[in-house]
Design a protein around this motif. Sequence first.
Motif, PDB file in Angstrom:
ATOM      1  N   SER A 385       0.806  -1.224   0.000  1.00  0.00           N
ATOM      2  CA  SER A 385       0.000   0.000   0.000  1.00  0.00           C
ATOM      3  C   SER A 385       0.839   1.274   0.000  1.00  0.00           C
ATOM      4  O   SER A 385       0.296   2.374  -0.012  1.00  0.00           O
ATOM      5  CB  SER A 385      -0.921  -0.004   1.221  1.00  0.00           C
ATOM      6  OG  SER A 385      -0.178  -0.013   2.422  1.00  0.00           O
ATOM      7  N   VAL A 386       2.177   1.143   0.008  1.00  0.00           N
ATOM      8  CA  VAL A 386       3.059   2.307  -0.023  1.00  0.00           C
ATOM      9  C   VAL A 386       4.131   2.104  -1.082  1.00  0.00           C
ATOM     10  O   VAL A 386       4.287   1.021  -1.627  1.00  0.00           O
ATOM     11  CB  VAL A 386       3.730   2.530   1.354  1.00  0.00           C
ATOM     12  CG1 VAL A 386       2.686   2.797   2.428  1.00  0.00           C
ATOM     13  CG2 VAL A 386       4.595   1.344   1.748  1.00  0.00           C
ATOM     14  N   ASP A 387       4.883   3.167  -1.357  1.00  0.00           N
ATOM     15  CA  ASP A 387       5.991   3.066  -2.299  1.00  0.00           C
ATOM     16  C   ASP A 387       7.032   2.077  -1.783  1.00  0.00           C
ATOM     17  O   ASP A 387       7.231   1.942  -0.576  1.00  0.00           O
ATOM     18  CB  ASP A 387       6.653   4.430  -2.494  1.00  0.00           C
ATOM     19  CG  ASP A 387       5.741   5.434  -3.178  1.00  0.00           C
ATOM     20  OD1 ASP A 387       5.943   6.637  -2.954  1.00  0.00           O
ATOM     21  OD2 ASP A 387       4.822   5.002  -3.912  1.00  0.00           O
ATOM     22  N   THR A 388       7.722   1.433  -2.711  1.00  0.00           N
ATOM     23  CA  THR A 388       8.738   0.444  -2.332  1.00  0.00           C
ATOM     24  C   THR A 388       9.787   1.038  -1.406  1.00  0.00           C
ATOM     25  O   THR A 388      10.244   0.376  -0.457  1.00  0.00           O
ATOM     26  CB  THR A 388       9.421  -0.110  -3.592  1.00  0.00           C
ATOM     27  OG1 THR A 388       8.430  -0.711  -4.425  1.00  0.00           O
ATOM     28  CG2 THR A 388      10.457  -1.153  -3.235  1.00  0.00           C
ATOM     29  N   ALA A 389      10.155   2.289  -1.623  1.00  0.00           N
ATOM     30  CA  ALA A 389      11.184   2.928  -0.800  1.00  0.00           C
ATOM     31  C   ALA A 389      10.755   3.069   0.656  1.00  0.00           C
ATOM     32  O   ALA A 389      11.589   3.247   1.535  1.00  0.00           O
ATOM     33  CB  ALA A 389      11.521   4.303  -1.366  1.00  0.00           C
ATOM     34  N   ARG A 390       9.438   2.976   0.900  1.00  0.00           N
ATOM     35  CA  ARG A 390       8.940   3.145   2.266  1.00  0.00           C
ATOM     36  C   ARG A 390       8.490   1.819   2.876  1.00  0.00           C
ATOM     37  O   ARG A 390       7.793   1.816   3.900  1.00  0.00           O
ATOM     38  CB  ARG A 390       7.775   4.129   2.270  1.00  0.00           C
ATOM     39  CG  ARG A 390       8.203   5.568   2.057  1.00  0.00           C
ATOM     40  CD  ARG A 390       7.039   6.517   2.212  1.00  0.00           C
ATOM     41  NE  ARG A 390       7.440   7.737   2.873  1.00  0.00           N
ATOM     42  CZ  ARG A 390       6.598   8.682   3.247  1.00  0.00           C
ATOM     43  NH1 ARG A 390       5.302   8.537   3.036  1.00  0.00           N
ATOM     44  NH2 ARG A 390       7.032   9.767   3.843  1.00  0.00           N
ATOM     45  N   ALA A 391       8.866   0.714   2.285  1.00  0.00           N
ATOM     46  CA  ALA A 391       8.400  -0.590   2.763  1.00  0.00           C
ATOM     47  C   ALA A 391       8.842  -0.855   4.199  1.00  0.00           C
ATOM     48  O   ALA A 391       8.070  -1.336   5.028  1.00  0.00           O
ATOM     49  CB  ALA A 391       8.897  -1.702   1.845  1.00  0.00           C
ATOM     50  N   GLY A 392      10.115  -0.545   4.515  1.00  0.00           N
ATOM     51  CA  GLY A 392      10.609  -0.780   5.858  1.00  0.00           C
ATOM     52  C   GLY A 392       9.903   0.085   6.883  1.00  0.00           C
ATOM     53  O   GLY A 392       9.558  -0.378   7.976  1.00  0.00           O
ATOM     54  N   LEU A 393       9.667   1.342   6.540  1.00  0.00           N
ATOM     55  CA  LEU A 393       8.941   2.243   7.435  1.00  0.00           C
ATOM     56  C   LEU A 393       7.521   1.740   7.664  1.00  0.00           C
ATOM     57  O   LEU A 393       7.030   1.700   8.796  1.00  0.00           O
ATOM     58  CB  LEU A 393       8.917   3.653   6.845  1.00  0.00           C
ATOM     59  CG  LEU A 393       8.055   4.676   7.585  1.00  0.00           C
ATOM     60  CD1 LEU A 393       8.597   4.921   8.987  1.00  0.00           C
ATOM     61  CD2 LEU A 393       7.979   5.979   6.799  1.00  0.00           C
TER      62      LEU A 393
END
Length: 489
Positions: A385-393
């Motif tokens: 549900s979020v951008d790949t760059a924010r997966a960890g967050l």
Amino acid sequence: MSDVRLASPQGKWILLTTVLGSSMAMVDSTVVNVALPRIGRDLDADLAALQWTVNAYMLTLAGLILLGGSLGDRYGRRKIFVLGVVWFAAASLLCGLAPNVGVLVAARALQGIGGALLTPGSLALIQASFHPDDRAKAVGLWSGFGGIGAAVGPFLGGWLVDGPGWRWVFFINVPMALICAPIAVRHVPESADGRKHGRFDVLGAALGAVALALVTYALIEAGDGSLVVVVLTAVAGVVAGVAFVHVEKRSPDPMMPPDIFGSRQFTAVNLVTLCVYAAFGGFFFLTALQLQVVAGYSALQAGTALLPTTVLMLLFSARSGELAQRIGPRIPLTVGPLLCAAAMLMMLRVGRDASYLADVVPALLVMGTGMVTLVAPLTATVLASVDTARAGLASGINNAAARAAGLIAIAALPLLAGMGPEAYRSAPAFDHAFDRAMLWCAGVLVVGSVLAFATVRRPAPDCRRPECLTHGWVTAPPLEPRVGKGPLE
């Protein structure tokens, strides 16, 4: 970054130390529930003190886990991981030596700080150390061994409580740390994000933890505390929560960027997470007591009795994630909570002299099936549900939300079910209140199911899938590490 191969001696050492480190926190979170009746009897503690014995750990862990990951990104993942291992072991030693329940609760809070440092670091070290071709397999092995640790935890805890005593539930972490920390220093390569970073959101982390602490205190004390103190504490908790949101909106480097909730799917799945993990937290806390106080199980029998849920998670969670990829997450996230709600209702049969095979096992099998159905798809949907760059967050926020939900549930359920301070000392009183608590848990799960059905949609076909799908830590969803990103993304 490093390119260590899994088959190399160094690769095996890295895997061993990360498994040992995460297992310390994982096993501790599962064995303490089993030890609660004995702790209460030995330290002359009331039910509120037992709630704090669990919640003090969950409070600092939930409040600081995002900050712990950021510290590793900036100052070195190995360094923060080792610090977490040593901190956790020292706090465990203090727990085991605690002369009274006040010292035990304080030491449990310190344990949670150590857990917040080592939990995200163990998986991040694997991602940062191994060659890309071996990374997924290494994560799978880490997850599998972690699941085995979660399965062994209640059994080990029960054996320790019935044998050398409940203090050894905490002492056992010390030799594990003495093995883990030197291996990490000698064999695990250091890694950090070399990009320029902003300031840490210490104020945001502090306000979030304070808000949780005050609300938890108000809920626990509401059963037998001063009305004025309870009201003032609850209001202060709400004010701290509002201040947390305000700080996050204005901070240049927020711990929990408000704009991430601009995704309706992300917000919806986190609301489902709150419902589901509130019920899970309450269930595992109260069931361990019910089996011992009412059904007459020993600590070892109670710990062993809970194995079916973890074993099912370990064996089938990855397949559940694959199924959800084919059919979409809406059905699993709708059906899973309903199965768990049915299991809560089946637990109403578990009373005095309950038959394990006829009463306990059926409920736990249905519970495990429901958890298998929903946990992996829930994590995958959060990341999708979020951008790949924010997966960890996104994964960190979801993990913190799950732990906060369990924290609030353990504080609120005894109040809602009418459990008095001495309820766990009386089998009839506890049994009656346990039944009411299970009805509350089932109701919350039904709300989560309705939310999922109404709000969750199939993610884009090219969405990111978490590598950690078979993690058997049933009290929180798997973490997706933030490697190669900034401290907050």
